[in-house]
Design a protein around this motif. Structure first.
Motif, PDB file in Angstrom:
ATOM      1  N   ASP A   8       0.847  -1.179   0.000  1.00  0.00           N
ATOM      2  CA  ASP A   8       0.000   0.000   0.000  1.00  0.00           C
ATOM      3  C   ASP A   8       0.890   1.239   0.000  1.00  0.00           C
ATOM      4  N   ALA A   9       0.915   1.964  -1.103  1.00  0.00           N
ATOM      5  CA  ALA A   9       1.809   3.121  -1.241  1.00  0.00           C
ATOM      6  C   ALA A   9       1.504   4.210  -0.214  1.00  0.00           C
ATOM      7  N   LEU A  10       0.247   4.343   0.167  1.00  0.00           N
ATOM      8  CA  LEU A  10      -0.116   5.382   1.129  1.00  0.00           C
ATOM      9  C   LEU A  10       0.492   5.110   2.508  1.00  0.00           C
ATOM     10  N   SER A  11       0.342   3.888   2.991  1.00  0.00           N
ATOM     11  CA  SER A  11       0.926   3.576   4.304  1.00  0.00           C
ATOM     12  C   SER A  11       2.451   3.473   4.212  1.00  0.00           C
ATOM     13  N   LEU A  12       2.965   3.005   3.080  1.00  0.00           N
ATOM     14  CA  LEU A  12       4.418   2.959   2.886  1.00  0.00           C
ATOM     15  C   LEU A  12       5.001   4.367   2.975  1.00  0.00           C
ATOM     16  N   SER A  13       4.370   5.317   2.306  1.00  0.00           N
ATOM     17  CA  SER A  13       4.889   6.681   2.313  1.00  0.00           C
ATOM     18  C   SER A  13       4.833   7.296   3.711  1.00  0.00           C
ATOM     19  N   GLU A  14       3.825   6.937   4.491  1.00  0.00           N
ATOM     20  CA  GLU A  14       3.751   7.428   5.866  1.00  0.00           C
ATOM     21  C   GLU A  14       4.905   6.867   6.703  1.00  0.00           C
ATOM     22  N   GLU A  15       5.171   5.580   6.561  1.00  0.00           N
ATOM     23  CA  GLU A  15       6.261   4.955   7.312  1.00  0.00           C
ATOM     24  C   GLU A  15       7.620   5.484   6.867  1.00  0.00           C
ATOM     25  N   VAL A  16       7.807   5.689   5.568  1.00  0.00           N
ATOM     26  CA  VAL A  16       9.065   6.230   5.057  1.00  0.00           C
ATOM     27  C   VAL A  16       9.250   7.665   5.546  1.00  0.00           C
ATOM     28  N   SER A  17       8.175   8.433   5.585  1.00  0.00           N
ATOM     29  CA  SER A  17       8.257   9.809   6.089  1.00  0.00           C
ATOM     30  C   SER A  17       8.788   9.827   7.520  1.00  0.00           C
ATOM     31  N   PHE A  18       8.308   8.897   8.323  1.00  0.00           N
ATOM     32  CA  PHE A  18       8.783   8.825   9.700  1.00  0.00           C
ATOM     33  C   PHE A  18      10.255   8.404   9.751  1.00  0.00           C
ATOM     34  N   LEU A  19      10.655   7.455   8.904  1.00  0.00           N
ATOM     35  CA  LEU A  19      12.067   7.056   8.864  1.00  0.00           C
ATOM     36  C   LEU A  19      12.962   8.224   8.450  1.00  0.00           C
ATOM     37  N   ILE A  20      12.468   9.040   7.527  1.00  0.00           N
ATOM     38  CA  ILE A  20      13.208  10.242   7.118  1.00  0.00           C
ATOM     39  C   ILE A  20      13.366  11.185   8.307  1.00  0.00           C
ATOM     40  N   LEU A  21      12.270  11.432   9.013  1.00  0.00           N
ATOM     41  CA  LEU A  21      12.339  12.312  10.179  1.00  0.00           C
ATOM     42  C   LEU A  21      13.246  11.748  11.265  1.00  0.00           C
ATOM     43  N   GLN A  22      13.186  10.440  11.473  1.00  0.00           N
ATOM     44  CA  GLN A  22      14.069   9.809  12.465  1.00  0.00           C
ATOM     45  C   GLN A  22      15.536  10.033  12.117  1.00  0.00           C
ATOM     46  N   ARG A  23      15.870   9.819  10.855  1.00  0.00           N
ATOM     47  CA  ARG A  23      17.267   9.957  10.438  1.00  0.00           C
ATOM     48  C   ARG A  23      17.717  11.416  10.527  1.00  0.00           C
ATOM     49  N   GLU A  24      16.843  12.329  10.110  1.00  0.00           N
ATOM     50  CA  GLU A  24      17.184  13.742  10.204  1.00  0.00           C
ATOM     51  C   GLU A  24      17.335  14.163  11.665  1.00  0.00           C
ATOM     52  N   TRP A  25      16.476  13.637  12.529  1.00  0.00           N
ATOM     53  CA  TRP A  25      16.575  13.930  13.958  1.00  0.00           C
ATOM     54  C   TRP A  25      17.901  13.416  14.510  1.00  0.00           C
ATOM     55  N   GLN A  26      18.292  12.248  14.081  1.00  0.00           N
ATOM     56  CA  GLN A  26      19.557  11.669  14.522  1.00  0.00           C
ATOM     57  C   GLN A  26      20.724  12.597  14.155  1.00  0.00           C
ATOM     58  N   LYS A  27      20.720  13.114  12.942  1.00  0.00           N
ATOM     59  CA  LYS A  27      21.781  14.037  12.507  1.00  0.00           C
ATOM     60  C   LYS A  27      21.798  15.286  13.378  1.00  0.00           C
ATOM     61  N   VAL A  28      20.625  15.877  13.588  1.00  0.00           N
ATOM     62  CA  VAL A  28      20.515  17.114  14.370  1.00  0.00           C
ATOM     63  C   VAL A  28      20.951  16.867  15.812  1.00  0.00           C
ATOM     64  N   TRP A  29      20.507  15.755  16.384  1.00  0.00           N
ATOM     65  CA  TRP A  29      20.839  15.435  17.771  1.00  0.00           C
ATOM     66  C   TRP A  29      22.351  15.278  17.947  1.00  0.00           C
ATOM     67  N   PHE A  30      22.980  14.520  17.019  1.00  0.00           N
ATOM     68  CA  PHE A  30      24.428  14.321  17.119  1.00  0.00           C
ATOM     69  C   PHE A  30      25.195  15.629  16.923  1.00  0.00           C
ATOM     70  N   LYS A  31      24.782  16.444  15.971  1.00  0.00           N
ATOM     71  CA  LYS A  31      25.447  17.736  15.771  1.00  0.00           C
ATOM     72  C   LYS A  31      25.347  18.586  17.031  1.00  0.00           C
ATOM     73  N   ASN A  32      24.167  18.611  17.626  1.00  0.00           N
ATOM     74  CA  ASN A  32      23.965  19.393  18.840  1.00  0.00           C
ATOM     75  C   ASN A  32      24.793  18.838  20.004  1.00  0.00           C
ATOM     76  N   ARG A  33      24.835  17.561  20.110  1.00  0.00           N
ATOM     77  CA  ARG A  33      25.508  16.901  21.230  1.00  0.00           C
ATOM     78  C   ARG A  33      27.036  17.040  21.162  1.00  0.00           C
ATOM     79  N   TYR A  34      27.590  16.922  19.957  1.00  0.00           N
ATOM     80  CA  TYR A  34      29.040  16.810  19.837  1.00  0.00           C
ATOM     81  C   TYR A  34      29.722  17.994  19.180  1.00  0.00           C
ATOM     82  N   SER A  35      29.006  19.053  18.875  1.00  0.00           N
ATOM     83  CA  SER A  35      29.663  20.232  18.285  1.00  0.00           C
ATOM     84  C   SER A  35      29.700  21.363  19.311  1.00  0.00           C
ATOM     85  N   SER A  36      30.765  21.392  20.044  1.00  0.00           N
ATOM     86  CA  SER A  36      30.921  22.471  21.036  1.00  0.00           C
ATOM     87  C   SER A  36      32.347  22.916  21.118  1.00  0.00           C
TER      88      SER A  36
END
Length: 117
Positions: free
Chosen positions: A89-117
């Motif tokens: 189902d492309a609709l539910s697939l796209s919803e799950e992929v959207s969340f995976l995108i946000l998770q990965r982007e959050w991971q990048k932001v979190w690490f940059k914030n945590r380790y860039s000082s």
């Protein structure tokens, strides 16, 4: 780092750490690198962000699959996680992929914030 398991948890954590705006900036940067014409306003509400991202990912899957794959590559979404999703189902697939995108982007932001000082 333990990744948030729901959209609400992710947004709550980003708000608590005052990193929501940086999450949006990171999304915009990676969409630009992937040559996808999308620019989220930095003050976009979480609800609008979720809906808009879902719509864009759905459209990419349906109409521009190579751009979709390129976006996943640019953002560095885990291939294993994508393969584990049900693509019937492309609709539910796209919803799950959207969340995976946000998770990965959050991971990048979190690490940059945590380790860039």
């Amino acid at each position: 780092m333990k990744l948030p398991e729901t959209f609400s948890n992710l947004i709550e954590e980003a708000d608590n750490l005052k990193l929501y705006q940086k999450l949006i900036i990171q999304l915009n940067k990676d969409f630009l690198y992937a040559n996808i014409d999308l620019d989220f306003e930095e003050d976009i509400s979480p609800k609008s962000l979720k809906a808009c991202l879902h719509e864009v990912v759905y459209r990419l899957i349906q109409e521009k699959f190579n751009d979709y794959l390129n976006l996943l590559y640019i953002i560095d979404v885990s291939e294993g996680k994508i393969k584990n999703l049900n693509g019937d189902d492309a609709l539910s697939l796209s919803e799950e992929v959207s969340f995976l995108i946000l998770q990965r982007e959050w991971q990048k932001v979190w690490f940059k914030n945590r380790y860039s000082s």
